[in-house]
Design an enzyme around this catalytic site. Sequence first.
Site, PDB file in Angstrom:
ATOM      1  N   LYS A 163      -9.408  -5.733 -16.744  1.00  0.00           N
ATOM      2  CA  LYS A 163     -10.259  -4.690 -15.984  1.00  0.00           C
ATOM      3  C   LYS A 163      -9.222  -3.953 -15.342  1.00  0.00           C
ATOM      4  O   LYS A 163      -9.266  -2.386 -15.401  1.00  0.00           O
ATOM      5  CB  LYS A 163     -10.896  -5.459 -15.033  1.00  0.00           C
ATOM      6  N   ASN A 164      -8.252  -4.550 -14.598  1.00  0.00           N
ATOM      7  CA  ASN A 164      -7.225  -3.811 -13.715  1.00  0.00           C
ATOM      8  C   ASN A 164      -6.212  -2.981 -14.386  1.00  0.00           C
ATOM      9  O   ASN A 164      -5.589  -1.908 -13.715  1.00  0.00           O
ATOM     10  CB  ASN A 164      -6.560  -4.637 -12.610  1.00  0.00           C
ATOM     11  N   CYS A 201     -14.421  -2.643   3.039  1.00  0.00           N
ATOM     12  CA  CYS A 201     -14.775  -3.621   1.615  1.00  0.00           C
ATOM     13  C   CYS A 201     -14.641  -4.925   1.990  1.00  0.00           C
ATOM     14  O   CYS A 201     -14.221  -5.348   3.116  1.00  0.00           O
ATOM     15  CB  CYS A 201     -13.410  -3.393   0.831  1.00  0.00           C
ATOM     16  N   ARG A 232      -8.446  -1.672   3.466  1.00  0.00           N
ATOM     17  CA  ARG A 232      -7.910  -1.337   2.441  1.00  0.00           C
ATOM     18  C   ARG A 232      -7.431   0.347   2.463  1.00  0.00           C
ATOM     19  O   ARG A 232      -8.092   0.873   1.892  1.00  0.00           O
ATOM     20  CB  ARG A 232      -8.411  -1.714   1.108  1.00  0.00           C
ATOM     21  N   ASP A 244      -5.758 -12.221  -6.473  1.00  0.00           N
ATOM     22  CA  ASP A 244      -6.995 -12.362  -7.004  1.00  0.00           C
ATOM     23  C   ASP A 244      -7.386 -13.609  -7.729  1.00  0.00           C
ATOM     24  O   ASP A 244      -8.395 -13.957  -8.389  1.00  0.00           O
ATOM     25  CB  ASP A 244      -6.901 -11.280  -8.210  1.00  0.00           C
TER      26      ASP A 244
HETATM   27  C1  EPZ Z   1      -5.237  -3.745  -6.748  1.00  0.00           C
HETATM   28  O1  EPZ Z   1      -5.820  -3.311  -5.742  1.00  0.00           O
HETATM   29  C2  EPZ Z   1      -6.196  -4.418  -7.519  1.00  0.00           C
HETATM   30  N1  EPZ Z   1      -7.381  -3.578  -8.083  1.00  0.00           N
HETATM   31  C3  EPZ Z   1      -6.898  -5.605  -6.815  1.00  0.00           C
HETATM   32  O2  EPZ Z   1      -7.795  -6.392  -7.433  1.00  0.00           O
HETATM   33  C4  EPZ Z   1      -5.666  -6.662  -6.320  1.00  0.00           C
HETATM   34  O3  EPZ Z   1      -6.189  -7.491  -5.503  1.00  0.00           O
HETATM   35  C5  EPZ Z   1      -4.760  -5.624  -5.620  1.00  0.00           C
HETATM   36  O4  EPZ Z   1      -4.048  -4.746  -6.369  1.00  0.00           O
HETATM   37  C6  EPZ Z   1      -3.380  -6.590  -5.120  1.00  0.00           C
HETATM   38  O5  EPZ Z   1      -2.869  -7.364  -6.361  1.00  0.00           O
HETATM   39  C7  EPZ Z   1      -7.122  -3.082  -9.071  1.00  0.00           C
HETATM   40  O6  EPZ Z   1      -5.992  -2.772  -9.883  1.00  0.00           O
HETATM   41  C8  EPZ Z   1      -8.255  -2.144  -9.688  1.00  0.00           C
HETATM   42  P1  EPZ Z   1      -2.852  -2.834  -3.174  1.00  0.00           P
HETATM   43  P2  EPZ Z   1      -4.986  -2.357  -4.928  1.00  0.00           P
HETATM   44  O7  EPZ Z   1      -2.911  -1.211  -2.778  1.00  0.00           O
HETATM   45  O8  EPZ Z   1      -4.384  -1.438  -5.546  1.00  0.00           O
HETATM   46  C9  EPZ Z   1      -1.985  -2.198   1.503  1.00  0.00           C
HETATM   47  C10 EPZ Z   1      -9.932  -7.623  -8.199  1.00  0.00           C
HETATM   48  O9  EPZ Z   1     -10.579  -8.554  -7.694  1.00  0.00           O
HETATM   49  N2  EPZ Z   1      -1.815  -1.006   1.395  1.00  0.00           N
HETATM   50  O10 EPZ Z   1      -1.760  -3.438  -4.153  1.00  0.00           O
HETATM   51  O11 EPZ Z   1      -6.084  -1.456  -3.945  1.00  0.00           O
HETATM   52  C11 EPZ Z   1      -3.305  -3.163   1.216  1.00  0.00           C
HETATM   53  O12 EPZ Z   1      -4.294  -2.973   2.259  1.00  0.00           O
HETATM   54  C12 EPZ Z   1      -9.006  -6.662  -7.148  1.00  0.00           C
HETATM   55  O13 EPZ Z   1      -9.809  -7.176  -9.360  1.00  0.00           O
HETATM   56  C13 EPZ Z   1      -1.856  -0.115   2.278  1.00  0.00           C
HETATM   57  O14 EPZ Z   1      -1.349  -0.504   3.312  1.00  0.00           O
HETATM   58  O15 EPZ Z   1      -4.300  -3.076  -3.854  1.00  0.00           O
HETATM   59  C14 EPZ Z   1      -2.858  -4.285   0.939  1.00  0.00           C
HETATM   60  O16 EPZ Z   1      -2.535  -5.237   2.030  1.00  0.00           O
HETATM   61  C15 EPZ Z   1      -9.503  -6.523  -5.875  1.00  0.00           C
HETATM   62  N3  EPZ Z   1      -1.657   1.346   2.264  1.00  0.00           N
HETATM   63  C16 EPZ Z   1      -1.541  -4.238   0.060  1.00  0.00           C
HETATM   64  O17 EPZ Z   1      -1.215  -2.966   0.567  1.00  0.00           O
HETATM   65  C17 EPZ Z   1      -2.001   1.736   1.122  1.00  0.00           C
HETATM   66  O18 EPZ Z   1      -2.096   2.940   0.918  1.00  0.00           O
HETATM   67  C18 EPZ Z   1      -1.847  -4.187  -1.489  1.00  0.00           C
HETATM   68  O19 EPZ Z   1      -2.969  -3.612  -1.818  1.00  0.00           O
HETATM   69  C19 EPZ Z   1      -2.380   1.047  -0.166  1.00  0.00           C
HETATM   70  C20 EPZ Z   1      -2.285  -0.531   0.166  1.00  0.00           C
END
Ligand code: EPZ
Length: 422
Positions: A22-23, A117, A122, A309
């Site tokens: 999916k991701n 969320c 997020r 995840d």
């Molecule tokens: C991806 O989300 C995945 N989603 C998530 O999968 C997964 O949990 C996550 O990566 C971490 O591995 C998809 O790929 C569609 P991040 P993403 O930006 O990219 C912080 C599932 O169950 N952050 O890597 O949105 C954030 O808050 C899911 O399939 C900022 O501070 O996650 C977090 O603490 C849900 N500012 C960390 O970084 C930003 O601009 C990592 O989040 C962006 C993120």
Amino acid sequence: MDIFSIEGPVKLSGGLRVSGSKNATLPIMAATLLAPGRSVIKQSPRLADIAVMALLLKGLGAEVNREDNGDIAIDTSNIDNPVGEYDIVRRMRASICILGPLLARCGRAEVSMPGGCAIGDRPVDIHIRGLTELGAKIHLDNGNIVAVAPNGLTGKRIFLGGPFGSTVLGTANILSAATLAKGRTIIESAACEPEITDLANCLNEMGAKISGIGSPRLVIDGVDRLSGVEYKVIGDRIEAGTFMVAAAITSGRLELTNCDVEAMSAVVDCLERIGVDIEATEDGCIVSRSGELKTADITTQPYPGFPTDLQAQLMALLALADGNSVITEKIFPDRFMHVAEMNRMAARLRKEGPSVIVAGVDKLIAAPVMASDLRASAALVLAGLAAEGTTVVNRVYHIDRGYERIERKLNAVGAKITRKRQ
Ligand code: EPZ
């Protein structure tokens, strides 16, 4: 709304083919915006989130069709409405990954700002910072992120690290946008998740020039145009990990195919340490457990660390270990909605800040429970497979977002899960 009724305990045995990721599929679907014309994404999973992305792309002007063989064909010849509507974006946060490709393609992108969320705050500040560094002017208007770059984007060195490590979809956005920027972009502290590697490989097949793939330093030399592609996405390592836990929690034996065990070292290492046997095969692995479950202290981390995840699913397993374990969440420190629900099934879990102390119990006992987010829900299904009695998992639509008919797959190897409409 569908519910699952799960009879336990069961012992799973047999073979399971892991679906496409999916991701990986979501940002690759978004990246087809960069290449006017037809692209085909092979092995894309049939999931609610994929359907939302298809709807989003259609709203922009793309034609999206699911072929009989499961491939998704996307024709992005006419992208005439560069606006990701709130009504669609609010259904899936990953909608944000159209922002970079749309901006690079159209010189303008408007995407509703994702809201709250179930797994915590997020923010998307790093996405915005990265695109701004590439020369976009970005402001918020009526809850929408409005990005403009009428003269195109320009390559630059960009640091993408954040308070919790890098950002997966932020890297996807900047990487995709940079493929069409003028000159060279260097992304430092890029996410190294296999899904980003898959996106980068797909972009290169479309004609992009990306090197350093798989490392935290991606170098992108901008090109004038990209072309449509036929691309097969990787297997879903999170679904694979969920099935590994399913074998372990039921003292069963599953042979998984379409699963890249080498990309799952942290998960394999953790499971082996707690007493699960994992034997690599040509296209996957055989997972089994015969002895007691041992305890473990695990911290979630960006790749190649243990993935957030799979945190909830691992907690279901450690709930049955012989002693105390500690699970610490370093990516989404509030991602513990499953704790209270598992305690309803006689687990002994105590939240302490960003950690959960897991005191192992001899058995779980079935109860009605509430699914909250995708992975928390999967963990409740796993707990239900091992628990004594009939577990009822409410709000199964969360699971349908990320698992292709999980009940059919698990029932084929010995589970007793009934989907009921309420
Ligand atoms: C991806 O989300 C995945 N989603 C998530 O999968 C997964 O949990 C996550 O990566 C971490 O591995 C998809 O790929 C569609 P991040 P993403 O930006 O990219 C912080 C599932 O169950 N952050 O890597 O949105 C954030 O808050 C899911 O399939 C900022 O501070 O996650 C977090 O603490 C849900 N500012 C960390 O970084 C930003 O601009 C990592 O989040 C962006 C993120």
